[in-house]
Each structure stands twice: as C-alpha cells, then as structure tokens.
Design a protein around this motif. Structure first.
Motif, short mmCIF file in Angstrom:
data_model
loop_
_atom_site.label_atom_id
_atom_site.label_comp_id
_atom_site.label_asym_id
_atom_site.label_seq_id
_atom_site.Cartn_x
_atom_site.Cartn_y
_atom_site.Cartn_z
N PHE A 584 17.94 -42.12 36.47
CA PHE A 584 17.05 -42.58 35.40
C PHE A 584 16.98 -44.09 35.35
O PHE A 584 15.94 -44.65 35.03
CB PHE A 584 17.57 -42.05 34.06
CG PHE A 584 17.67 -40.56 34.03
CD1 PHE A 584 16.52 -39.79 33.97
CD2 PHE A 584 18.89 -39.93 34.08
CE1 PHE A 584 16.60 -38.41 33.95
CE2 PHE A 584 18.98 -38.55 34.06
CZ PHE A 584 17.82 -37.79 33.99
N SER A 585 18.09 -44.74 35.67
CA SER A 585 18.07 -46.20 35.54
C SER A 585 17.12 -46.77 36.58
O SER A 585 17.19 -46.44 37.76
CB SER A 585 19.47 -46.76 35.72
OG SER A 585 19.91 -46.50 37.03
N TYR A 587 14.00 -46.20 36.82
CA TYR A 587 12.91 -45.31 37.23
C TYR A 587 11.59 -45.82 36.67
O TYR A 587 11.49 -46.19 35.51
CB TYR A 587 13.19 -43.89 36.73
CG TYR A 587 12.04 -42.96 36.96
CD1 TYR A 587 11.75 -42.47 38.23
CD2 TYR A 587 11.21 -42.58 35.89
CE1 TYR A 587 10.69 -41.64 38.44
CE2 TYR A 587 10.14 -41.75 36.10
CZ TYR A 587 9.87 -41.27 37.37
OH TYR A 587 8.82 -40.45 37.57
N TRP A 589 7.63 -44.78 36.09
CA TRP A 589 6.78 -43.59 35.97
C TRP A 589 5.79 -43.52 37.13
O TRP A 589 5.08 -44.48 37.37
CB TRP A 589 6.03 -43.63 34.63
CG TRP A 589 5.17 -42.44 34.41
CD1 TRP A 589 3.82 -42.38 34.59
CD2 TRP A 589 5.58 -41.16 33.98
NE1 TRP A 589 3.35 -41.13 34.30
CE2 TRP A 589 4.42 -40.34 33.92
CE3 TRP A 589 6.81 -40.60 33.64
CZ2 TRP A 589 4.46 -39.01 33.53
CZ3 TRP A 589 6.82 -39.28 33.25
CH2 TRP A 589 5.67 -38.49 33.20
N ASP A 590 5.83 -42.39 37.82
CA ASP A 590 4.87 -42.27 38.92
C ASP A 590 4.09 -40.96 38.80
O ASP A 590 3.50 -40.50 39.76
CB ASP A 590 5.61 -42.34 40.27
CG ASP A 590 6.77 -41.34 40.35
OD1 ASP A 590 6.95 -40.59 39.36
OD2 ASP A 590 7.48 -41.32 41.37
N GLY A 591 4.09 -40.39 37.61
CA GLY A 591 3.33 -39.16 37.42
C GLY A 591 1.93 -39.46 36.92
O GLY A 591 1.42 -40.59 37.01
N GLN A 592 1.29 -38.44 36.39
CA GLN A 592 -0.08 -38.59 35.91
C GLN A 592 -0.08 -39.31 34.58
O GLN A 592 0.79 -39.09 33.74
CB GLN A 592 -0.69 -37.20 35.74
CG GLN A 592 -2.15 -37.25 35.34
CD GLN A 592 -2.81 -35.90 35.60
OE1 GLN A 592 -2.42 -35.18 36.52
NE2 GLN A 592 -3.79 -35.56 34.79
N GLU A 593 -1.02 -40.21 34.44
CA GLU A 593 -1.12 -40.95 33.17
C GLU A 593 -1.75 -40.08 32.11
O GLU A 593 -2.59 -39.26 32.40
CB GLU A 593 -1.95 -42.23 33.36
CG GLU A 593 -1.19 -43.30 34.11
CD GLU A 593 0.10 -43.72 33.39
OE1 GLU A 593 0.09 -43.73 32.14
OE2 GLU A 593 1.12 -43.99 34.07
#
Lengths: 593, 191
Positions: A584-585, A587, A589-593
């Motif tokens: 988590f540290s 990280y 965000w690389d998902g869908q906005e």
C-alpha cells in the motif's frame, strides 16, 4: 613383612581375567606401578600392572611374572592417598588388618576348602562348581549349608581338597608344569586332574597317591585361589622352592611378623586417582563378604563359623541383611543430621553476632549524629558520613547475607553493588559469547550460533552454568543494562509488544531485521511466519514477535488465509497469515477513474 | 509480485492493487489500513459510478452472485473481502461522508455518494432545464423513470429527496405534496 604375609603369588603369565573367581569382577587396571613393602620399596615389584577386583588386588609384574601376587581386599582396614610431590609419584597406602595372621594359629580349626575343585554338598548332594571365591565356596550354592557342616565319613576319601595337605601346594602353581590329566582306565580320555569321574564315559578315575597331592595345584586357571588362613604354610612351601630369590626379604618379613602391615602402591604413570576411587568403591562394596564368609568375621569368631554361615543364608540371612543395611542407613542419617544441627547452632551464633554489631553501630552513629547536628543544624543528618569502619562492617555483613533490616544501604555498599553488577555482566557476557581467554575454547557460549535468545533461557542457562549461588531474576534484570559494555558485538535487550524480552546481537535490531525481512520477501515471495522462522533460525513465536514489530512499523502487511474464496487456501496451510511487503505504501491509483 | 490492472467483463478497469492478496485482508497497522481503505473507497466509488450502483450492503460480501462480485472478490488470486472488513470499509466511508447509512440507524447497508448530494442537485436542476420542465410539477416517478434515459434514472428516492432539499435551499425547487405521493417543481434558479 606385610607383602609376603598377606599376599599370595599368582601366575603372572596368564591374563588377570582368567585368575578371577566366578563371582569376582575386574574393576580397574593401571600399569606402570611399583609396590612398597611397608615403607621400603620392594625391589622385586617395581614395574607392573595393578588390577583391582571386587575381591582382590592383583599385581602382575611386567618382566618377572613370577613376582606377581594377589592381595585379598578383606585384609585392608584403611587406605590412604598421597597425591605426589615433584618427583615423588602418587601413592595409595593400604593398611592391612593385623588379625589376618591370627587365624593361622590354628589352621586345622577352620575349614578351608579349596575352590579349585567341585564338591558335593552333604545335605542336598548338589555338585558345586569350582571357581568361586573362598567365601562363596564355603557354602553350598544350592541349599546354603556350609560345606562340611555335616560330618561325613566319606568326605575324606571322596573330596581331595578336604585334606589340608594339598593346600600348601595350591600356591605353587607357576612352578608346576601343567598337568596332563588323568587317563581314564576305560576310554583313556585325559581327564582334568580334579575330576573324580571320567568326563566322557562316567567311569571312576584312578587317583594315584602321588598325584593327589598336586591335583588341585595343577589347575592354573581362575580358581587358583588362596585358602586364606593357611597362609603361613603356603609361604613355607613357596619359600622352599623359591628361596634363592626372595630369601633376604622373606627373612626380614619374618622379623616383624606380629605388627600391623601396610603396602604402598606407587603410580609411576599416573592413573592414581581413578584407580583409588575404584579401590575405595570396591572396599566399600565388600564383594568378598556377600556370599557369607569373610576373612574378618571368620577371624572374629572362628570358633563357630558354621552358625555364622547358616545365619547368612536362606530367608533368615536375607532378613539379617535387610536389618543390617537398615541399621547402617540409620546411623549414616544420624551422623548427617548431627552435622547439620551443629551447623545450625553456629549459624545462629553468627546471626546473633551480626545483629549485635549492627545495633552497636547504629547506636554509635546516632549518638555521633546527635552531637554533630547540635553543632551545626543546616545540613541535617543526611550529610553525615558514617565512620569508614562501620560501613565496611555493614557491607561485609550484607555480603554475607546477614543484612539487618534496619541497616541502611550505604553509598559504600552501593559501590560494591555496582561492582558486583559489573562483575555479573562480565560473567554473563562470558556465558553468552563464550570465554575465549585463558585455556583456549572451552565454552562456546549460548549465543555463538544464535543472534537472539529469550531472557528466560538466558537466565536458566546462566544459572546452570553457575551451578551455585544462583542469580535471582531481579538481579539478572539489573545486570542486563550493563551487558552491552562487556560484549562485542554488543548484546542488547529488546522487549516486544507482547512483553517478551530477548537479548540480541546487532543483526537482530528492529531496523536490521526489517531490512533483511523485506529482502527475504522480495527474493522468495510472500512468506508465512513459519517460513520466516525457518529462514532466520528462530523459534516460531519469536519470529512472530519480530514480524509483528516490523508490521507495526509498516514494513510488511498481511494476507490472511481467512480471506480465501475456496477452502483454507491453495497449496499452503489454511488459516495462516502470509507476509507481504507493504503493497500500500507508495501505491498510485491505476484503476478506472 | 508483479501486479497488473485487469479489465472486467463489464468493462471496468480494476487497479493493480486489486490483484494483491493483502488488499483483501484488514491490516492491523493503522497507517497501512488507512491507505488500504482509501484505495478501497476509491475502487468502490468508481465501480459504483461505472455500474450506476447506489447501495452497498455487507451482505454483498457474504454471498457471491451480486453486482459487487467483480470488486469484492478476486477469483484470480482466490481472495474475497470478509463481511467484517467490508463493514469496516463502509463505516469509514460514512465517516468520510462519501456514503450514508440507508436506512439510517443501522450499519449493514449504505447509500453510496459517488456523486455528492450537492452534485446530484446540480445534475437534477440541469436535467430539468434541459428537458424544459421548469415550473411544472413532476412526481418522483417522473424523475427516476423518465421516458428518455437520464443520469437520474433509478436514482434512489432518499438521494433524490436530499438533492431536492438542497435545491430548495437556493429556491430552485419546491417540494409539493400531491394526492398520490410527493411532487417537485423546479424553478429557473435565482440567487
């Protein structure tokens, strides 16, 4: 002299094991010894091997095997041990009972069976085998009735050894050629001379009158034992044949026939201590007494040996043995308890003395303080130094464990305590890391192969290493802060969140372990606590504690097997936590906005 | 360890962290957990927006076969969110005001604010203007199930009521009681 009066020559050419009685046991041997006859060296016995058995002491000369002899341990009244000094070798002195010769005064009164032949019990007709020790051979092995207790008319003719005359020959074994045996008139088999019937066909054997004399002497093997009380006549026989060699010594021996004898064994090649221990044990065990007769009881009441023997066998014998041992135990216990009582009385005195001293000191210092504080009031009583002697006495008392309750802990004592803790820390460092100083590597140290170790184990190990004056846990904990100063690499204490305390080397500090753990996970993937403990060679609990500490710092995160969709897990144990690097540290965000 | 994004059958692009097994475990370390729940909230909201889902229940984590399967479960790494963890996530969403327990006074189910009520209010007002329904009375049914699909289709009534209340504060809407329920009238909007 003593050597010739008490000992009996044996054939030194055959191994000692073969000289033993059937119920005798070889306990220890030591080579390179010399024998002192009384206070003088015995020139004929200066290089040989000494063996101690449950019954006897053997001396086997290295070169002149003819000089070998055996000594019944039953004669030994007292032993002394001399550790040796400079060139003088360690010695063991054997004091021999003076009464040993008394029984020789009336050899005919006591019954002296030769042990080298079989004999038939008059009562139960059991054929007793040869080879038992003299004491054991006196009574029947089956019914326990002493031999010859029932007068038998046929004994004189049927048992050759019952005649006293062949006994003198029993000791001349080494000078005789081995007997070829008695040929059976029926089958011509050469039987052992001690046999009365043929071994093969069972026919009775002829007993030539001339042979009979030496039939017992011919047996060279184990049972060539000594008919103890007839020794003087043995000696005569021996002297007759061997006179040219030992003549002058023997003459001296005759001179002091009546006094208490002693023999010294000088250990030229060491081995004295273990040998002496074995000898003591053997003397204590009184193996020669076990079966009944002893040379001492015999000499004590030689007039009624039969009664004694009967008492020693059968159920009454067992009962008596139990009684005797119980008595012995009781007296031992009494001795020990009286010692303890004496000690307690002394301890009481000590405590009283300490209390008195302490009171006197307190009174003195308070009166002194009173006079001084009246002189100047400002600093008060606290600043007053006690006389040096008083503090010294008090600290000595406290060191003796006699500290009084009203005695203050002085600065002096504190100094000593600090020194004490320093000393303890140094000692503990030695226990943990091994003491390399001095005599090489004798102690490996508890932390030689382990970087981290729980406190309880350290405490236990340390106290085990100390053995005496055990360290209480409190003192132990007070010692720990001083430990890093005395260890290299420094050993520090660390307490985990659960309260578990450990001692650890630098590689096991939190930071070092965290970095190593993250390296480990990066290298070999997510790991269970078990895997980590294996990798780090730690206990599972300890590894768990350390990983938990890393988790608290955010170094790792957990993947609980409870979150599995199917089953407990795939491939690895269910319900277990696998440790991941902290995904988590950092990280993004690389998902869908 | 190489985590990668994944596109679901509904066309949603899951973040790479969704492939990390620890993502599905509640972390005891508060710092780590705060990051994790932040990512969870973001994932839940964006998925709700993608699928136009308005409610999230703890039950969704208990059984498979509902709208949230693609997020709350990851069959590829054999992980799922435990109901207890989901409950904690919902609690933290409610605390951050990106969700509200609906019905109130329980914590098993929540209304997701992938648009805040204020944003919904704006959406609602713009929809009314664009469809020329100012000054006319509309029932809630007219809004949630219009003949032509709108951003407001299927909007839950509590959320709709909240949005109307916000509009009413700025005099852009008026809540009217009608015979068979409630109605609303929108105004042009004057400050």
């Amino acid at each position: 002299m003593a050597l010739y009066r008490y000992t009996r020559p044996v054939d030194g050419t055959i191994p000692v094991q073969a000289l033993l009685y059937n119920d005798e046991e070889l306990l220890a041997s030591q080579e390179g010894v010399g024998v002192y006859n009384g206070l003088q060296k015995s020139p004929a016995h200066q290089s040989g091997t000494v063996h101690v058995t449950t019954h006897r002491l053997f001396y086997i000369d290295r070169k002149r095997t003819r000089n070998s002899f055996a000594l019944d341990l039953g004669y030994v009244t007292q032993t002394e041990y001399y550790a040796g000094l400079f060139k003088s070798s360690p010695k063991v002195t054997l004091h021999l009972a003076s009464s040993a010769t008394s029984s020789t005064s009336n050899p005919s009164s006591s019954f002296n069976p030769s042990t080298s032949s079989t004999w038939e019990c008059d009562v139960c007709a059991y054929r007793n085998p040869p080879g038992l020790s003299p004491a054991a051979a006196r009574i029947c092995g089956l019914c326990g009735v002493p031999r010859g207790s029932v007068p038998s008319s046929s004994s004189a003719s049927s048992t050759p050894p019952s005649a006293p005359s062949p006994l003198s020959a029993a000791t001349i074994t080494m000078h005789h050629d081995p007997e070829e045996g008695i040929p059976c008139p029926a089958c011509t088999f050469l039987n052992h001379p001690s046999l009365r019937t043929c071994e093969i066909c069972g026919g009775s054997l002829p007993r030539p009158a001339r042979r009979r004399q030496h039939s017992t002497a011919a047996s060279k093997s184990a049972p060539s034992s000594r008919p103890g009380s007839l020794y003087n006549s043995d000696l005569d026989a021996d002297d007759d044949e061997d006179g040219e060699e030992d003549g002058e010594e023997e003459g001296g021996g005759r001179g002091e026939g009546g006094e208490v004898g002693m023999i010294k064994i000088s250990f030229r090649k060491g081995g004295d201590k273990p040998f002496y221990n074995v000898l003591k044990r053997s003397l204590k065990g009184k193996g020669w007494e076990i079966k009944g007769y002893t040379s001492r009881t015999q000499t004590g009441n030689s007039s009624e040996p039969e009664r004694n023997t009967i008492g020693r066998s059968g159920i009454s014998g067992i009962l008596r043995t139990v009684e005797t041992s119980a008595q012995g135990r009781e007296s031992n216990m009494k001795d020990a308890l009286s010692d303890l009582e004496a000690l307690m009385v002394k301890a009481g005195d000590m405590v009283r003395l300490a209390a008195e001293l302490n009171e006197r000191l307190t009174a003195m210092s308070s009166s002194a303080a009173g006079t001084v504080s009246s002189a100047y009031s400002a600093p008060g009583r606290t600043g007053l130094p006690e006389p040096e002697e008083a503090t010294f006495i008090r600290s000595s008392l406290s060191q003796l464990g006699l500290q009084m309750t009203n005695a203050p802990v002085t600065l002096d004592m504190m100094k000593d305590e600090r020194k004490w803790y320093e000393g303890l820390a140094r000692e503990l460092a030695g226990v943990l890391q091994g003491s390399n100083d001095g005599r090489g590597k004798e102690a490996a140290g508890m932390m030689k192969h382990r970087g981290i170790i729980a406190l309880d184990e350290v405490w236990g190990g340390w106290n085990r290493a100390r053995g005496v004056a055990l360290i209480p846990p409190q003192t132990f904990l007070l010692t720990l802060p001083l430990l890093p100063a005395h260890t290299s690499p420094p050993i520090n204490q660390r307490t985990f969140a659960s309260g578990l305390s450990v001692l650890h080397t630098p590689p096991y500090t939190a930071a070092a372990f965290a970095s190593r753990l993250s390296g480990l996970i990066t290298l070999s993937g997510p790991m269970t606590t078990m895997g980590i403990s294996e990798e780090e060679r730690l206990t599972v609990a300890l590894a768990g504690e350390m990983v938990a500490a890393v988790e608290t710092d955010g170094g790792v995160c957990r993947d609980d097997a409870g979150c599995f969709i199917t089953g407990g897990g795939v491939g690895f144990g269910g319900g277990e936590v696998r440790w991941w690097l902290n995904v988590f540290s950092g990280y993004v965000w690389d998902g869908q906005e | 360890m190489a985590l990668s994004t994944h596109t679901t059958t509904t066309g949603f692009l899951l973040p790479s962290i969704h492939s990390a097994p620890p993502f599905f475990t509640q972390q005891p370390n508060p710092t780590t957990q705060s990051i994790a729940s932040e990512q969870w909230i973001r994932l839940i909201l964006s998925y709700a927006r993608h699928r136009r889902l308005f409610t999230l229940r703890v039950e969704d984590a208990e059984t498979a076969g509902n709208d949230w399967d693609e997020v709350l479960r990851n069959e590829r790494i054999n992980r799922r969110v435990l109901p207890s963890y989901l409950s904690a996530i919902i609690a933290s969403m409610a605390a951050k005001n990106v969700a509200a327990y609906e019905p109130p006074k329980q914590n098993r189910s929540a209304l997701l604010y992938w648009r805040l009520p204020e944003e919904w209010a704006e959406v609602l007002h713009e929809w009314a203007i664009s469809t020329g329904q100012l000054n006319t009375i509309l029932t809630f049914y007219d809004i949630t199930d219009p003949p032509i699909e709108s951003p407001l289709t299927n909007i839950p009534l509590p959320l709709l009521r909240k949005a109307i209340t916000i509009l009413a504060k700025t005099n852009r809407a008026q809540l009217i009681g009608v015979a068979d329920g409630e109605g609303v009238r929108f105004f042009a909007g004057s400050k």
